[in-house]
Scaffold this active site. Structure first.
Site, PDB file in Angstrom:
ATOM      1  N   GLY A 138       6.071  -2.154   6.822  1.00 15.14           N
ATOM      2  CA  GLY A 138       7.446  -2.632   6.907  1.00 15.14           C
ATOM      3  C   GLY A 138       8.350  -1.702   7.684  1.00 15.14           C
ATOM      4  N   GLU A 139       9.546  -2.200   7.938  1.00 15.32           N
ATOM      5  CA  GLU A 139      10.548  -1.418   8.674  1.00 15.32           C
ATOM      6  C   GLU A 139      11.637  -0.994   7.683  1.00 15.32           C
ATOM      7  OE1 GLU A 139      11.228   0.112  11.525  1.00 15.32           O
ATOM      8  OE2 GLU A 139      13.199   0.469  10.659  1.00 15.32           O
ATOM      9  N   CYS A 181       3.295   8.383   1.355  1.00 14.51           N
ATOM     10  CA  CYS A 181       3.703   7.460   2.411  1.00 14.51           C
ATOM     11  C   CYS A 181       3.980   6.115   1.753  1.00 14.51           C
ATOM     12  CB  CYS A 181       2.595   7.381   3.454  1.00 14.51           C
ATOM     13  SG  CYS A 181       2.947   6.190   4.743  1.00 14.51           S
ATOM     14  N   CYS A 212       4.823  -5.004  16.374  1.00 13.75           N
ATOM     15  CA  CYS A 212       4.347  -4.026  17.360  1.00 13.75           C
ATOM     16  C   CYS A 212       2.878  -4.326  17.683  1.00 13.75           C
ATOM     17  CB  CYS A 212       4.501  -2.601  16.828  1.00 13.75           C
ATOM     18  SG  CYS A 212       6.216  -2.157  16.515  1.00 13.75           S
ATOM     19  N   CYS A 226      -0.105  -2.501  15.602  1.00 13.57           N
ATOM     20  CA  CYS A 226       0.060  -2.193  14.177  1.00 13.57           C
ATOM     21  C   CYS A 226      -0.410  -3.359  13.310  1.00 13.57           C
ATOM     22  CB  CYS A 226       1.545  -1.898  13.917  1.00 13.57           C
ATOM     23  SG  CYS A 226       1.903  -1.549  12.193  1.00 13.57           S
ATOM     24  N   SER A 230       9.750   5.693  16.206  1.00 12.12           N
ATOM     25  CA  SER A 230       8.532   5.245  16.867  1.00 12.12           C
ATOM     26  C   SER A 230       8.893   4.902  18.303  1.00 12.12           C
ATOM     27  CB  SER A 230       7.964   4.008  16.143  1.00 12.12           C
ATOM     28  OG  SER A 230       7.531   4.390  14.864  1.00 12.12           O
ATOM     29  N   LEU A 231       8.583   5.810  19.209  1.00  9.42           N
ATOM     30  CA  LEU A 231       9.003   5.635  20.603  1.00  9.42           C
ATOM     31  C   LEU A 231       7.937   4.832  21.366  1.00  9.42           C
ATOM     32  CD1 LEU A 231      11.431   6.446  22.332  1.00  9.42           C
ATOM     33  CD2 LEU A 231      10.135   8.426  23.098  1.00  9.42           C
ATOM     34  N   HIS A 232       6.754   5.362  21.448  1.00  9.34           N
ATOM     35  CA  HIS A 232       5.585   4.649  21.964  1.00  9.34           C
ATOM     36  C   HIS A 232       5.706   4.097  23.377  1.00  9.34           C
ATOM     37  CE1 HIS A 232       4.426   5.257  17.905  1.00  9.34           C
ATOM     38  NE2 HIS A 232       4.820   4.123  17.397  1.00  9.34           N
ATOM     39  N   GLU A 251       0.811  -1.214   0.000  1.00  8.35           N
ATOM     40  CA  GLU A 251       0.000   0.000   0.000  1.00  8.35           C
ATOM     41  C   GLU A 251       0.846   1.267   0.000  1.00  8.35           C
ATOM     42  OE1 GLU A 251      -1.913  -1.611   3.655  1.00  8.35           O
ATOM     43  OE2 GLU A 251      -1.646   0.452   4.331  1.00  8.35           O
ATOM     44  N   ASN A 294      -5.172   4.258  16.099  1.00  7.36           N
ATOM     45  CA  ASN A 294      -6.171   3.978  15.073  1.00  7.36           C
ATOM     46  C   ASN A 294      -6.584   2.512  15.237  1.00  7.36           C
ATOM     47  OD1 ASN A 294      -7.779   4.148  12.860  1.00  7.36           O
ATOM     48  ND2 ASN A 294      -6.151   4.668  11.414  1.00  7.36           N
ATOM     49  N   CYS A 308       5.784  -7.274   7.931  1.00 10.51           N
ATOM     50  CA  CYS A 308       6.777  -6.705   8.849  1.00 10.51           C
ATOM     51  C   CYS A 308       7.149  -7.759   9.887  1.00 10.51           C
ATOM     52  CB  CYS A 308       6.187  -5.465   9.530  1.00 10.51           C
ATOM     53  SG  CYS A 308       7.374  -4.601  10.583  1.00 10.51           S
ATOM     54  N   SER A 327      10.994   6.587   9.004  1.00 12.79           N
ATOM     55  CA  SER A 327      10.461   6.279  10.328  1.00 12.79           C
ATOM     56  C   SER A 327      10.889   4.872  10.711  1.00 12.79           C
ATOM     57  CB  SER A 327       8.927   6.384  10.287  1.00 12.79           C
ATOM     58  OG  SER A 327       8.369   5.991  11.516  1.00 12.79           O
ATOM     59  N   CYS A 344      -1.360   2.387   9.117  1.00 14.12           N
ATOM     60  CA  CYS A 344      -0.275   1.559   8.626  1.00 14.12           C
ATOM     61  C   CYS A 344      -0.651   0.082   8.427  1.00 14.12           C
ATOM     62  CB  CYS A 344       0.785   1.664   9.696  1.00 14.12           C
ATOM     63  SG  CYS A 344       2.347   1.127   9.192  1.00 14.12           S
TER      64      CYS A 344
HETATM   65  N1  SAH Z   1       8.291   0.504  10.860  1.00 21.97           N
HETATM   66  C1  SAH Z   1       8.364   1.914  10.893  1.00 21.97           C
HETATM   67  C2  SAH Z   1       7.431   2.630   9.929  1.00 21.97           C
HETATM   68  C3  SAH Z   1       6.019   2.173   9.825  1.00 21.97           C
HETATM   69  S1  SAH Z   1       4.776   2.688  10.858  1.00 21.97           S
HETATM   70  C4  SAH Z   1       8.173   2.416  12.297  1.00 21.97           C
HETATM   71  O1  SAH Z   1       7.947   1.616  13.184  1.00 21.97           O
HETATM   72  O2  SAH Z   1       8.301   3.611  12.520  1.00 21.97           O
HETATM   73  C5  SAH Z   1       4.506   4.410  10.808  1.00 21.97           C
HETATM   74  C6  SAH Z   1       3.959   4.913  12.151  1.00 21.97           C
HETATM   75  O3  SAH Z   1       2.589   4.529  12.354  1.00 21.97           O
HETATM   76  C7  SAH Z   1       4.738   4.341  13.316  1.00 21.97           C
HETATM   77  O4  SAH Z   1       5.009   5.318  14.259  1.00 21.97           O
HETATM   78  C8  SAH Z   1       3.766   3.312  13.846  1.00 21.97           C
HETATM   79  O5  SAH Z   1       4.090   2.985  15.154  1.00 21.97           O
HETATM   80  C9  SAH Z   1       2.430   3.999  13.655  1.00 21.97           C
HETATM   81  N2  SAH Z   1       1.266   3.092  13.734  1.00 21.97           N
HETATM   82  C10 SAH Z   1       1.171   1.821  13.325  1.00 21.97           C
HETATM   83  N3  SAH Z   1      -0.060   1.314  13.610  1.00 21.97           N
HETATM   84  C11 SAH Z   1      -0.758   2.290  14.199  1.00 21.97           C
HETATM   85  C12 SAH Z   1      -2.096   2.386  14.727  1.00 21.97           C
HETATM   86  N4  SAH Z   1      -2.925   1.363  14.702  1.00 21.97           N
HETATM   87  N5  SAH Z   1      -2.475   3.574  15.253  1.00 21.97           N
HETATM   88  C13 SAH Z   1      -1.634   4.628  15.279  1.00 21.97           C
HETATM   89  N6  SAH Z   1      -0.368   4.595  14.820  1.00 21.97           N
HETATM   90  C14 SAH Z   1       0.080   3.440  14.279  1.00 21.97           C
END
Ligand code: SAH
Length: 347
Positions: free
Chosen positions: A164-165, A109, A120, A123, A219-221, A96, A295, A116, A196, A338
């Protein structure tokens, strides 16, 4: 089809590589610039339109290389202008790509892998696991296809935030970035290209040494190893302190500010403890924080905080000295989170 097994896609070649091919074919090397001009400046997706090349040369190129429109499985147009494309690769893998126009710019994007590995826990991209890396030609095809669909605003920004990463497909990513960045290619400044990552530390260090001012988003989270590990298994291999150290080095090497992405999940990521620990962790760092409202993905049990809770969290971060903004969700009506579209299609 983007490519096939017996012919390499010409969009995976650097100008130098194409010049070498032309030289080996006994052709003038300046012809390779003309081909680049067709592909990257004029958006050609067919050798037959390259009328300043002789038909013999076009024939030779067709024999050697693939160059075609991607096979488009579906296109989804959101009410907010976001366009989401599901593209099929030569082996049927679906990828996508999302085009996000705003007033003065258009951002694409881009996905870098089919699936992936990193799993996470919020995701959609990781749910079905990892299938393969995308080639640099496939990545470029995503970008060029989005560019061809960007009418009102020219394509100006690239974000590697699709499925993907990116740093787990480093060589292909960098080759694509050089084609996007180079004046022979798309000529988009490195500062307008964002990578990212979930935090693959050795590759962050490698990218810092590339001599390009690529924007880095992390992506800290999570606000400490415990909280991050629960949502992001990658933290077991690459813990936070070392990640933050690599980020500080990246800032020093590139002179660029870093963006930390931080997901807002009700009762999980936005507590007063999170504010306190983030304040300490990011102290003195040239960075900003992008708060991303969760999301919903049906496989996970998380909830999105209320608007008020999100604003309160943002406020407390600001008071702790962190410049934080809340990302406006785009394209929600077309499953633009994503990996969501690819995943929904597989269900
Ligand atoms: N693998 C990379 C890039 C892909 S994700 C990374 O981890 O950064 C792009 C961003 O969307 C990341 O910050 C990811 O954590 C976030 N993301 C993925 N799923 C999500 C969701 N369901 N709700 C909100 N953000 C999400």
């Amino acid at each position: 089809m983007v490519s096939n097994f017996d012919k390499p896609d010409i969009r995976g070649l650097s100008l130098k590589e194409l010049e070498d091919v032309f030289q080996a074919m006994g052709e003038k090397t300046f012809r390779s610039r003309q081909v680049f001009d067709w592909i990257y400046k004029k958006g050609a997706m067919d050798f037959d339109v390259m009328l300043n090349l002789s038909s013999t040369l076009r024939g030779k190129l067709k024999e050697k290389f693939a160059l075609a429109l991607p096979s488009v499985v579906s296109e989804h147009y959101s009410q907010d202008g976001t366009k989401k494309f599901l593209l099929a690769m030569f082996d049927g893998e679906k990828v996508e790509t999302v085009l996000i126009p705003s007033k003065a710019r258009a951002t694409v994007c881009v996905s870098t892998q089919a699936g992936c590995k990193f799993g996470c826990k919020f995701c959609a991209s990781g749910i079905g696991g990892w299938t393969r890396n995308l080639t640099s030609a496939e990545i470029m095809t995503e970008v060029l296809y989005a560019k061809s669909k960007s009418h009102a605003q020219p394509l100006s920004h690239i974000v590697f935030m699709g499925t993907g990463e990116p740093l787990d497909n480093y060589e292909n990513l960098m080759k694509a970035i050089r084609l996007i960045n180079s004046s022979d290619g798309l000529g988009i400044a490195a500062r307008r290209i964002t990578v990212s990552t979930c935090g693959v530390i050795p590759q962050i260090r490698k990218m810092a040494a590339e001599g390009l001012q690529i924007e880095l988003a992390i992506s800290l989270h999570g606000y400490n190893d415990e909280s991050r590990k629960v949502l992001m298994p990658v933290n077991k291999k690459y813990p936070m302190n070392e990640l933050i150290l690599a980020c500080r080095e990246y800032i020093k090497a590139t002179n660029r500010q870093i963006t930390f992405e931080y997901i807002l999940i009700k009762d999980v990521t936005c507590s007063p403890q999170a504010v306190r620990e983030l304040g300490v962790l990011l102290k003195g760092m040239i960075c900003k924080m992008n708060l991303i409202p969760y999301n919903p993905v049906s496989e996970f049990d998380h909830k999105t905080p209320t608007r008020q809770e999100m604003f309160d969290f943002q406020d407390s971060l600001q008071r702790a000295g962190i410049h934080a903004t809340i990302r406006t969700p785009r394209g929600r009506d077309v499953a633009a989170a994503c990996g969501q579209l690819r995943h929904d299609q597989k269900k």
